[in-house]
Design a protein around this motif. Structure first.
Motif, PDB file in Angstrom:
ATOM      1  N   LEU A  44      38.042  40.659  33.481  1.00  0.00           N
ATOM      2  CA  LEU A  44      39.274  41.418  33.295  1.00  0.00           C
ATOM      3  C   LEU A  44      39.006  42.914  33.374  1.00  0.00           C
ATOM      4  CD1 LEU A  44      40.988  39.424  30.424  1.00  0.00           C
ATOM      5  CD2 LEU A  44      41.676  39.512  32.818  1.00  0.00           C
ATOM      6  N   ARG A  45      39.928  43.630  33.992  1.00  0.00           N
ATOM      7  CA  ARG A  45      39.807  45.078  34.142  1.00  0.00           C
ATOM      8  C   ARG A  45      41.177  45.719  34.097  1.00  0.00           C
ATOM      9  NH1 ARG A  45      38.735  45.349  39.133  1.00  0.00           N
ATOM     10  NH2 ARG A  45      40.126  46.912  40.078  1.00  0.00           N
ATOM     11  N   LEU A  46      41.291  46.849  33.421  1.00  0.00           N
ATOM     12  CA  LEU A  46      42.518  47.642  33.400  1.00  0.00           C
ATOM     13  C   LEU A  46      42.255  48.951  34.128  1.00  0.00           C
ATOM     14  CD1 LEU A  46      42.874  45.710  30.853  1.00  0.00           C
ATOM     15  CD2 LEU A  46      44.423  47.470  29.990  1.00  0.00           C
ATOM     16  N   GLU A  47      43.216  49.403  34.920  1.00  0.00           N
ATOM     17  CA  GLU A  47      43.128  50.677  35.626  1.00  0.00           C
ATOM     18  C   GLU A  47      44.417  51.453  35.397  1.00  0.00           C
ATOM     19  OE1 GLU A  47      40.648  51.918  37.372  1.00  0.00           O
ATOM     20  OE2 GLU A  47      39.299  50.197  37.667  1.00  0.00           O
ATOM     21  N   ARG A  48      44.270  52.757  35.094  1.00  0.00           N
ATOM     22  CA  ARG A  48      45.456  53.576  34.917  1.00  0.00           C
ATOM     23  C   ARG A  48      46.261  53.611  36.206  1.00  0.00           C
ATOM     24  NH1 ARG A  48      45.200  59.849  33.171  1.00  0.00           N
ATOM     25  NH2 ARG A  48      44.245  59.994  35.233  1.00  0.00           N
ATOM     26  N   ALA A  49      47.573  53.594  36.102  1.00  0.00           N
ATOM     27  CA  ALA A  49      48.452  53.558  37.261  1.00  0.00           C
ATOM     28  C   ALA A  49      49.755  54.263  36.942  1.00  0.00           C
ATOM     29  CB  ALA A  49      48.725  52.107  37.676  1.00  0.00           C
ATOM     30  N   LEU A  56      48.247  34.304  44.208  1.00  0.00           N
ATOM     31  CA  LEU A  56      47.291  33.296  43.748  1.00  0.00           C
ATOM     32  C   LEU A  56      46.795  33.538  42.335  1.00  0.00           C
ATOM     33  CD1 LEU A  56      45.173  32.818  46.995  1.00  0.00           C
ATOM     34  CD2 LEU A  56      47.058  31.410  46.157  1.00  0.00           C
ATOM     35  N   ALA A  57      47.295  34.600  41.711  1.00  0.00           N
ATOM     36  CA  ALA A  57      46.801  34.982  40.383  1.00  0.00           C
ATOM     37  C   ALA A  57      45.287  35.152  40.443  1.00  0.00           C
ATOM     38  CB  ALA A  57      47.209  33.950  39.332  1.00  0.00           C
ATOM     39  N   GLY A  58      44.605  35.032  39.339  1.00  0.00           N
ATOM     40  CA  GLY A  58      43.156  35.207  39.318  1.00  0.00           C
ATOM     41  C   GLY A  58      42.431  33.874  39.354  1.00  0.00           C
ATOM     42  N   GLU A  59      41.129  33.939  39.102  1.00  0.00           N
ATOM     43  CA  GLU A  59      40.355  32.704  39.021  1.00  0.00           C
ATOM     44  C   GLU A  59      40.725  31.947  37.752  1.00  0.00           C
ATOM     45  OE1 GLU A  59      36.178  32.851  39.960  1.00  0.00           O
ATOM     46  OE2 GLU A  59      36.398  34.873  40.761  1.00  0.00           O
ATOM     47  N   ASP A  60      40.416  30.666  37.748  1.00  0.00           N
ATOM     48  CA  ASP A  60      40.734  29.819  36.610  1.00  0.00           C
ATOM     49  C   ASP A  60      39.915  30.249  35.394  1.00  0.00           C
ATOM     50  OD1 ASP A  60      40.603  27.410  34.800  1.00  0.00           O
ATOM     51  OD2 ASP A  60      41.966  26.661  36.352  1.00  0.00           O
ATOM     52  N   TRP A  61      40.611  30.618  34.318  1.00  0.00           N
ATOM     53  CA  TRP A  61      39.941  31.140  33.129  1.00  0.00           C
ATOM     54  C   TRP A  61      39.020  30.097  32.496  1.00  0.00           C
ATOM     55  CZ3 TRP A  61      42.521  35.240  29.665  1.00  0.00           C
ATOM     56  CH2 TRP A  61      43.024  36.273  30.457  1.00  0.00           C
ATOM     57  N   ALA A  62      39.475  28.852  32.463  1.00  0.00           N
ATOM     58  CA  ALA A  62      38.652  27.819  31.843  1.00  0.00           C
ATOM     59  C   ALA A  62      37.362  27.614  32.630  1.00  0.00           C
ATOM     60  CB  ALA A  62      39.428  26.502  31.763  1.00  0.00           C
ATOM     61  N   GLU A  63      37.444  27.688  33.956  1.00  0.00           N
ATOM     62  CA  GLU A  63      36.247  27.533  34.774  1.00  0.00           C
ATOM     63  C   GLU A  63      35.309  28.726  34.603  1.00  0.00           C
ATOM     64  OE1 GLU A  63      35.335  24.933  36.463  1.00  0.00           O
ATOM     65  OE2 GLU A  63      37.160  23.783  36.062  1.00  0.00           O
ATOM     66  N   LEU A  64      35.880  29.930  34.519  1.00  0.00           N
ATOM     67  CA  LEU A  64      35.051  31.115  34.346  1.00  0.00           C
ATOM     68  C   LEU A  64      34.266  31.075  33.032  1.00  0.00           C
ATOM     69  CD1 LEU A  64      37.423  33.969  35.573  1.00  0.00           C
ATOM     70  CD2 LEU A  64      35.275  33.268  36.632  1.00  0.00           C
ATOM     71  N   ILE A  80      48.464  34.021  34.605  1.00  0.00           N
ATOM     72  CA  ILE A  80      47.128  33.498  34.311  1.00  0.00           C
ATOM     73  C   ILE A  80      46.977  32.102  34.901  1.00  0.00           C
ATOM     74  CG2 ILE A  80      45.631  32.705  32.444  1.00  0.00           C
ATOM     75  CD1 ILE A  80      46.822  34.913  30.741  1.00  0.00           C
ATOM     76  N   ARG A  81      45.837  31.879  35.538  1.00  0.00           N
ATOM     77  CA  ARG A  81      45.521  30.545  36.055  1.00  0.00           C
ATOM     78  C   ARG A  81      44.618  29.834  35.055  1.00  0.00           C
ATOM     79  NH1 ARG A  81      45.709  28.229  40.930  1.00  0.00           N
ATOM     80  NH2 ARG A  81      46.266  30.214  41.887  1.00  0.00           N
ATOM     81  N   ALA A  82      45.051  28.649  34.668  1.00  0.00           N
ATOM     82  CA  ALA A  82      44.257  27.842  33.734  1.00  0.00           C
ATOM     83  C   ALA A  82      44.359  26.386  34.119  1.00  0.00           C
ATOM     84  CB  ALA A  82      44.742  28.027  32.299  1.00  0.00           C
ATOM     85  N   LEU A  83      43.226  25.748  34.402  1.00  0.00           N
ATOM     86  CA  LEU A  83      43.190  24.332  34.744  1.00  0.00           C
ATOM     87  C   LEU A  83      44.080  24.016  35.933  1.00  0.00           C
ATOM     88  CD1 LEU A  83      43.306  23.180  31.067  1.00  0.00           C
ATOM     89  CD2 LEU A  83      41.349  22.937  32.586  1.00  0.00           C
ATOM     90  N   GLY A  84      44.079  24.933  36.915  1.00  0.00           N
ATOM     91  CA  GLY A  84      44.833  24.717  38.133  1.00  0.00           C
ATOM     92  C   GLY A  84      46.282  25.109  38.056  1.00  0.00           C
ATOM     93  N   GLN A 139      38.843  40.006  38.316  1.00  0.00           N
ATOM     94  CA  GLN A 139      38.034  40.260  39.497  1.00  0.00           C
ATOM     95  C   GLN A 139      38.780  41.318  40.312  1.00  0.00           C
ATOM     96  OE1 GLN A 139      35.298  39.153  38.970  1.00  0.00           O
ATOM     97  NE2 GLN A 139      35.439  37.176  37.948  1.00  0.00           N
ATOM     98  N   GLU A 140      39.186  41.022  41.537  1.00  0.00           N
ATOM     99  CA  GLU A 140      39.911  42.020  42.327  1.00  0.00           C
ATOM    100  C   GLU A 140      41.374  41.654  42.528  1.00  0.00           C
ATOM    101  OE1 GLU A 140      38.628  44.932  43.017  1.00  0.00           O
ATOM    102  OE2 GLU A 140      36.819  44.228  41.985  1.00  0.00           O
ATOM    103  N   ARG A 141      41.857  40.661  41.812  1.00  0.00           N
ATOM    104  CA  ARG A 141      43.252  40.253  41.965  1.00  0.00           C
ATOM    105  C   ARG A 141      44.113  40.931  40.906  1.00  0.00           C
ATOM    106  NH1 ARG A 141      43.884  36.073  45.510  1.00  0.00           N
ATOM    107  NH2 ARG A 141      42.067  34.742  45.919  1.00  0.00           N
ATOM    108  N   ARG A 142      45.259  41.407  41.330  1.00  0.00           N
ATOM    109  CA  ARG A 142      46.219  42.016  40.424  1.00  0.00           C
ATOM    110  C   ARG A 142      46.988  40.893  39.723  1.00  0.00           C
ATOM    111  NH1 ARG A 142      49.289  47.007  41.057  1.00  0.00           N
ATOM    112  NH2 ARG A 142      48.244  47.236  43.046  1.00  0.00           N
TER     113      ARG A 142
END
Length: 565
Positions: A316-321, A333-341, A161-165, A133-136
């Motif tokens: 998921l998104r990759l941006e050149r840097a 906070l990392a990203g959203e929970d992958w299992a929930e997504l 990575i956030r998974a199951l909390g 999403q918008e989290r690095r």
């Protein structure tokens, strides 16, 4: 060997690593005889814990109940053991294909690019920031260099990575040597999360690929035939560098995944020329679509073949840097929970899924491919899928010696990560079944399911499931439970295979793994939930080897389910 000894939660090696790994990773082990290559638990989780308190009285299900049913025993079972490792692999292979140096075989169909024209000394290094999403959540760094004898490729990916909390670190590294035409010579790959590691190294000679794998239980040597020209997925964009691209142009590949030990069809298609809005201003770019196992992602590359942006599954998104930008502090906070997504809304609630003997759902969004939705306890008619839990009162079907022999040949032999012939696996199976010599296969299978359910701590794991490593570590998610039960069953002479699919929880279906056993008849067994047979909310999508299990990647984000009854 004391097979009933569990790792205590605070025992050495029982927990996952706490912090993000250092940016400079430990050196990978060298190829033998070669120079080294260039050098808050969520509400859903608590609900699962409550679900794990089911008992043997659940609507006639032949459940394998725990010895204790108090709060401590319930909380010891973390959750419904979602098939998170498979989701991670699918997401990485989907979005990060051009960043991960898995070797691939250029297939027939659309032509392969010609040998890239670059003089010895040419080198390119790239840095990408990884967002969910918008989290690095991490970065990817890659380098390709032309040498006199060919090419060198290096890749490092670091993620939180956030998974199951739980927030977990993940590091992926690859080193490879290629011929001047980008054909594979040698590769080494490592994935690590906390104290867990998976390593694979190999080299190709002619049409034979020899590799050594290690997921923590010791090295396993494998050999396979890889005909034709081979290359790496990270060489796809360098191969296109300087080549005039045309909309509609396509390139086909078979990508060999050392984790699944399989060649995976992939295709790159040039879509159109467009201006890409970047921090430095509008930038001309080619938009490409890259498909792997039915999972598609979009890439934007410049005329030099350098990746500018990529979008894939699970946000998921990759941006050149720049190097400095990519290595900036990650979001706490990392990203959203992958299992929930990845979970699929069910459309309605099921009051007691463990008691369900029959389920009818409407299933939409099925991609073309090798899904195993029809057969056994499942029946697919158009878009309507019916699942009926097995009944164990019926007498087992009789098998001819020929049929039994074919069954044993296919589902009793060891596989990579299902080491049914390893002495420690065979010893554990024998001890678990001590005193069961006169019992039926069904009764012996129940013993194995109960043991795995009671002895393996339920914890999400970012690693490849390995039966021997799970036996030693005594922890893991549904994948580890499934492969260990499969290995123990095979060691005990009970044909078994792993199944991957969906399981219901609190209004949604989550990705999950379990085992199919042939105990006089085929019967599902979920060692993570202690069920045999598994309740009817277990929807099988694929069945069989790691390579076949990877087919589940094609449905992530594509399926829609509606419970009919």
């Amino acid at each position: 060997m004391n097979v009933n000894k569990k790792n205590a939660p605070g025992a050495p090696g029982a927990g996952l690593g706490g912090g993000f790994p250092h940016l400079v990773a430990a050196p990978l082990f060298p190829l033998k005889g070669k120079r080294p290559l260039a050098g808050r638990k969520s509400r859903a989780i608590l609900d699962v814990m409550e679900r794990l308190s089911f008992s043997q009285a659940a609507a006639g299900a032949d459940a394998v109940a725990p010895q204790t049913a108090g709060p401590a025993a319930i909380r010891r079972e973390l959750r419904a053991s979602l098939v998170f490792a498979a989701l991670c692999a699918a997401a990485f292979l989907g979005l990060l294909l051009v960043r991960l140096d898995f070797p691939g075989r250029l297939a027939g169909g659309p032509p392969a690019p010609p040998e890239p024209a670059a003089a010895p000394g040419f080198a390119r290094q790239s840095w990408m920031t990884v967002y969910q999403q918008e989290r690095r959540i991490g970065f990817a760094a890659g380098r390709i260099a032309r040498r006199l004898e060919g090419w060198e490729l290096e890749e490092t990916i670091l993620l939180r990575i956030r998974a199951l909390g739980l927030v977990q670190p993940l590091r992926l590294e690859t080193r490879a040597e290629l011929a001047p035409d980008l054909a594979l010579r040698r590769f080494r790959f490592e994935a690590g999360s906390g104290g867990l590691r998976f390593r694979a190294e190999g080299e190709k000679e002619g049409e034979r690929l020899r590799a050594v794998l290690d997921s923590g239980s010791g090295p396993q040597a494998v050999e396979m035939r890889v005909p034709g020209r081979t290359t790496l997925s990270a060489a796809i964009l360098p191969a296109l560098a300087g080549r005039p691209l045309r909309p509609g142009e396509r390139f086909a590949f078979d990508v060999f995944d050392p984790a699944a030990l399989a060649a995976i069809p992939a295709e790159a298609e040039v879509l159109e020329r467009e201006e890409l809005a970047l921090p430095g201003g509008p930038t001309p770019a080619w938009r490409l679509r890259l498909s792997l196992r039915g999972v598609s992602q979009t890439l934007w590359v410049d005329d030099a073949g350098e990746l500018l942006r990529a979008r894939g599954v699970l946000g998921l998104r990759l941006e050149r840097a720049s190097r400095q930008e990519a290595r900036e502090r990650l979001d706490a906070l990392a990203g959203e929970d992958w299992a929930e997504l990845a979970a699929i809304p069910a459309g309605r609630e099921i009051a007691d899924p463990t008691a369900l003997a029959r389920l009818r759902v409407r299933i939409r969004g099925l991609p073309p491919g090798n899904l195993a939705l029809h057969g056994g306890r499942q029946r697919l008619e158009g878009e309507v899928l019916t699942v009926e839990r097995e009944t164990l009162e019926e007498p087992p079907a009789s098998l001819s010696p020929t049929a039994r022999g074919a069954l044993e040949q296919a589902f009793l032999r060891p596989e990579p990560f299902i080491q049914a012939d390893h002495p420690r696996i065979r010893e554990a199976a024998a001890e678990i079944l001590r005193g069961a010599e006169g019992e039926s296969e069904l009764a012996r299978a129940r013993r194995l399911v109960r043991w795995v359910y009671e002895q393996i701590e339920k914890r999400p794991v970012l690693s490849l499931p390995d039966a021997l490593a799970t036996l030693e570590r005594r922890r893991g998610d549904c994948n580890e439970h499934a492969v260990l039960l499969t290995a123990l069953a095979r060691a005990a002479g009970i044909p078994a295979r792993v199944e991957v699919g969906l399981v219901y929880l609190r209004g949604r279906f989550y990705y999950h793994a379990w085992t199919l056993l042939h105990a006089g008849r085929w019967v599902t067994a979920d060692a993570a939930l202690g069920q045999m047979p598994a309740d009817a909310t277990h929807i099988r999508l694929v069945s069989g080897s790691l390579a076949q299990q990877a087919d589940v990647a094609a449905v992530i984000g594509a399926l829609a389910l509606e419970i009919l009854e």
